[in-house]
Scaffold this motif. Structure first.
Motif, PDB file in Angstrom:
ATOM      1  N   PRO A 268      14.633   2.559  -3.303  1.00 53.19           N
ATOM      2  CA  PRO A 268      13.522   1.956  -4.054  1.00 53.19           C
ATOM      3  C   PRO A 268      13.950   1.303  -5.357  1.00 53.19           C
ATOM      4  CG  PRO A 268      12.896   4.105  -3.214  1.00 53.19           C
ATOM      5  CD  PRO A 268      14.374   3.974  -2.989  1.00 53.19           C
ATOM      6  N   SER A 269      14.815   1.964  -6.118  1.00 53.65           N
ATOM      7  CA  SER A 269      15.237   1.383  -7.399  1.00 53.65           C
ATOM      8  C   SER A 269      16.047   0.115  -7.191  1.00 53.65           C
ATOM      9  CB  SER A 269      16.035   2.408  -8.205  1.00 53.65           C
ATOM     10  OG  SER A 269      17.183   2.829  -7.486  1.00 53.65           O
ATOM     11  N   MET A 270      16.860   0.068  -6.129  1.00 51.51           N
ATOM     12  CA  MET A 270      17.622  -1.143  -5.829  1.00 51.51           C
ATOM     13  C   MET A 270      16.689  -2.292  -5.458  1.00 51.51           C
ATOM     14  SD  MET A 270      20.734   0.568  -3.612  1.00 51.51           S
ATOM     15  CE  MET A 270      21.271  -1.020  -2.992  1.00 51.51           C
ATOM     16  N   ALA A 271      15.677  -1.993  -4.654  1.00 55.87           N
ATOM     17  CA  ALA A 271      14.719  -3.021  -4.256  1.00 55.87           C
ATOM     18  C   ALA A 271      13.905  -3.502  -5.448  1.00 55.87           C
ATOM     19  CB  ALA A 271      13.807  -2.485  -3.158  1.00 55.87           C
ATOM     20  N   ALA A 272      13.530  -2.567  -6.329  1.00 54.54           N
ATOM     21  CA  ALA A 272      12.769  -2.934  -7.519  1.00 54.54           C
ATOM     22  C   ALA A 272      13.591  -3.840  -8.437  1.00 54.54           C
ATOM     23  CB  ALA A 272      12.331  -1.681  -8.267  1.00 54.54           C
ATOM     24  N   LYS A 273      14.867  -3.541  -8.554  1.00 51.75           N
ATOM     25  CA  LYS A 273      15.743  -4.377  -9.385  1.00 51.75           C
ATOM     26  C   LYS A 273      15.851  -5.777  -8.805  1.00 51.75           C
ATOM     27  CE  LYS A 273      20.377  -4.474 -11.419  1.00 51.75           C
ATOM     28  NZ  LYS A 273      21.690  -3.757 -11.547  1.00 51.75           N
ATOM     29  N   GLU A 274      15.972  -5.848  -7.472  1.00 53.04           N
ATOM     30  CA  GLU A 274      16.061  -7.160  -6.814  1.00 53.04           C
ATOM     31  C   GLU A 274      14.770  -7.958  -7.017  1.00 53.04           C
ATOM     32  OE1 GLU A 274      16.648  -9.010  -2.290  1.00 53.04           O
ATOM     33  OE2 GLU A 274      16.827  -6.853  -2.655  1.00 53.04           O
ATOM     34  N   ALA A 275      13.627  -7.241  -7.022  1.00 53.87           N
ATOM     35  CA  ALA A 275      12.341  -7.917  -7.181  1.00 53.87           C
ATOM     36  C   ALA A 275      11.970  -8.140  -8.645  1.00 53.87           C
ATOM     37  CB  ALA A 275      11.246  -7.103  -6.504  1.00 53.87           C
ATOM     38  N   GLY A 276      12.763  -7.579  -9.561  1.00 50.65           N
ATOM     39  CA  GLY A 276      12.497  -7.747 -10.983  1.00 50.65           C
ATOM     40  C   GLY A 276      11.279  -6.993 -11.476  1.00 50.65           C
ATOM     41  N   CYS A 277      11.131  -5.749 -11.029  1.00 52.00           N
ATOM     42  CA  CYS A 277       9.973  -4.959 -11.465  1.00 52.00           C
ATOM     43  C   CYS A 277      10.352  -3.490 -11.605  1.00 52.00           C
ATOM     44  CB  CYS A 277       8.805  -5.111 -10.485  1.00 52.00           C
ATOM     45  SG  CYS A 277       9.135  -4.502  -8.815  1.00 52.00           S
ATOM     46  N   ALA A 278       9.470  -2.711 -12.205  1.00 51.74           N
ATOM     47  CA  ALA A 278       9.688  -1.279 -12.357  1.00 51.74           C
ATOM     48  C   ALA A 278       9.259  -0.568 -11.080  1.00 51.74           C
ATOM     49  CB  ALA A 278       8.898  -0.757 -13.547  1.00 51.74           C
ATOM     50  N   ALA A 279       9.749   0.662 -10.905  1.00 55.31           N
ATOM     51  CA  ALA A 279       9.428   1.431  -9.705  1.00 55.31           C
ATOM     52  C   ALA A 279       8.891   2.808 -10.068  1.00 55.31           C
ATOM     53  CB  ALA A 279      10.658   1.572  -8.815  1.00 55.31           C
ATOM     54  N   ALA A 280       7.861   3.236  -9.348  1.00 58.58           N
ATOM     55  CA  ALA A 280       7.348   4.596  -9.479  1.00 58.58           C
ATOM     56  C   ALA A 280       8.200   5.532  -8.635  1.00 58.58           C
ATOM     57  CB  ALA A 280       5.887   4.643  -9.025  1.00 58.58           C
ATOM     58  N   GLU A 281       7.965   6.831  -8.778  1.00 56.47           N
ATOM     59  CA  GLU A 281       8.678   7.825  -7.990  1.00 56.47           C
ATOM     60  C   GLU A 281       8.060   7.932  -6.587  1.00 56.47           C
ATOM     61  OE1 GLU A 281      11.395   9.692  -8.781  1.00 56.47           O
ATOM     62  OE2 GLU A 281      11.501   8.440 -10.577  1.00 56.47           O
ATOM     63  N   PRO A 282       8.850   8.351  -5.589  1.00 60.46           N
ATOM     64  CA  PRO A 282       8.275   8.621  -4.261  1.00 60.46           C
ATOM     65  C   PRO A 282       7.217   9.713  -4.334  1.00 60.46           C
ATOM     66  CG  PRO A 282      10.671   8.473  -4.144  1.00 60.46           C
ATOM     67  CD  PRO A 282      10.312   8.500  -5.604  1.00 60.46           C
ATOM     68  N   LEU A 283       6.473   9.870  -3.259  1.00 61.12           N
ATOM     69  CA  LEU A 283       5.350  10.813  -3.237  1.00 61.12           C
ATOM     70  C   LEU A 283       5.806  12.255  -3.392  1.00 61.12           C
ATOM     71  CD1 LEU A 283       3.381   9.160  -0.314  1.00 61.12           C
ATOM     72  CD2 LEU A 283       2.991   8.891  -2.764  1.00 61.12           C
ATOM     73  N   GLY A 284       6.917  12.624  -2.758  1.00 63.04           N
ATOM     74  CA  GLY A 284       7.455  13.973  -2.891  1.00 63.04           C
ATOM     75  C   GLY A 284       6.465  15.029  -2.433  1.00 63.04           C
ATOM     76  N   ALA A 285       6.433  16.144  -3.157  1.00 61.90           N
ATOM     77  CA  ALA A 285       5.578  17.274  -2.779  1.00 61.90           C
ATOM     78  C   ALA A 285       4.253  17.232  -3.522  1.00 61.90           C
ATOM     79  CB  ALA A 285       6.306  18.586  -3.053  1.00 61.90           C
ATOM     80  N   TYR A 286       3.663  16.063  -3.637  1.00 61.84           N
ATOM     81  CA  TYR A 286       2.334  15.962  -4.234  1.00 61.84           C
ATOM     82  C   TYR A 286       1.372  16.801  -3.386  1.00 61.84           C
ATOM     83  CZ  TYR A 286      -1.932  13.896  -6.141  1.00 61.84           C
ATOM     84  OH  TYR A 286      -3.155  13.719  -6.737  1.00 61.84           O
ATOM     85  N   PRO A 287       0.430  17.532  -4.004  1.00 64.02           N
ATOM     86  CA  PRO A 287      -0.437  18.442  -3.236  1.00 64.02           C
ATOM     87  C   PRO A 287      -1.127  17.823  -2.041  1.00 64.02           C
ATOM     88  CG  PRO A 287      -0.700  18.854  -5.580  1.00 64.02           C
ATOM     89  CD  PRO A 287       0.208  17.662  -5.463  1.00 64.02           C
TER      90      PRO A 287
END
Length: 314
Positions: A268-287
């Motif tokens: 995700p961070s690599m793709a965000a850098k290529e697109a020129g934008c910031a990235a949020a964290e993956p969903l992970g163990a969200y309830p």
């Protein structure tokens, strides 16, 4: 101090409160039925500490919603189950052996008592829930092959999304990164809030199309345009970002519609850098992820689990 039957001494007697009626009453506690098949969480991607932590936290959430739940982890891409990461094949094989033994015992007991075997003994050996936010043909093929190769009756559920709870989780992850307002009703300003979202998935075009439904729900929550794009298709995220900019968006953010283990954590961070934008964290163990996993299990077995609002968990 007195009781309903007359005066008494010592500690006061606490009388049970009458059950609250109406739609605001608390739901009755529900536990897993005795003998219900186990829930096997099929975890994709390379096994490792991060994947195990996410899987264990998700199952902890599911167990808290349904006490007594027999929940297990099987790694779809583990080879031999080394280093404490049990391969999905091995987990299913063990569940099949347990189910066979229980069925034989139930049949023998029923024959001795002159009755029928319990319903659960005739049910699936386990319910397999893929830990995927959306369809990924290659991963699902491997999971399905493990189910078929087990030689026993297992049930495989759909993936977790698209679903409104995923849109909720994505919104929270964006707000945690300062990329979206946490609550539109409060009308406070987040100067870094994005005015366009790229919803990143893995699983190719099919996964991106499915994520588009969740994206529409996210767009409604944030009142900004959302476009889904597959991370595993070269240049797709950058093209989606260009399309949003052409439509007038200037401050973009990438929202990974991923649980975590199914993709390289750097993707995700690599793709965000290529697109020129910031990235949020993956969903992970969200309830909400734990609740969705449990919902797939309970819906398949017909177990009604009340949500915190008292309605069936769907």
């Amino acid at each position: 101090m007195s009781s309903p039957t007359g005066p008494t001494s010592g500690l006061p007697v606490r009388m049970p409160r009458p059950r609250q009626s109406g739609r605001h009453r608390r739901p009755e506690p529900v536990t897993a039925p005795t003998g219900a098949p186990p829930l096997v969480l099929a975890v994709p991607g390379a096994p490792g500490p991060a994947a195990r932590r996410i899987a264990e936290e998700i199952l902890s959430i599911a167990r808290s919603e349904l006490p007594g739940l027999d929940a297990r982890i099987g790694y779809a891409d583990a080879e031999g189950g080394a280093d404490g990461y049990p391969a999905l094949d091995a987990v299913l094989g063990y569940a099949a052996a347990q189910h066979s033994a229980r069925t034989s015992e139930a049949a023998a007991s029923a024959a001795q008592d002159g009755g029928d075997a319990p319903d659960w003994s005739r049910g699936p050996a386990a319910v397999v829930v893929p830990l995927l936010a959306g369809p990924d043909t290659a991963v699902l093929r491997r999971i399905r092959q493990s189910v078929v190769s087990s030689g026993s009756a297992f049930e495989l559920t759909d993936t977790l999304g698209p679903h409104p709870l995923l849109a909720e989780a994505l919104h929270v992850r964006l707000s945690e990164g300062g990329l979206a307002r946490a609550d539109r009703a409060r009308l406070f300003t987040v100067t870094t809030a994005a005015d366009g979202i790229v919803l990143a998935t893995v699983g190719g075009t099919e996964a991106a199309q499915a994520a588009g439904i969740t994206g529409m729900l996210l767009s409604a929550r944030l009142a900004v345009p959302v476009l889904a794009a597959p991370l595993d298709e070269e240049g797709a995220v950058a093209r989606a970002a260009d399309e949003l900019r052409a439509a007038g968006s200037r401050n973009l953010a990438l929202a990974p519609c991923l649980i975590g283990p199914e993709a390289d954590e750097a993707l995700p961070s690599m793709a965000a850098k290529e697109a020129g934008c910031a990235a949020a964290e993956p969903l992970g163990a969200y309830p909400a992820i734990g609740r969705l996993v449990l919902a797939k299990y309970t819906e398949l077995l017909g177990i009604v689990t009340p949500s915190p609002l008292g309605a069936p968990l769907r």
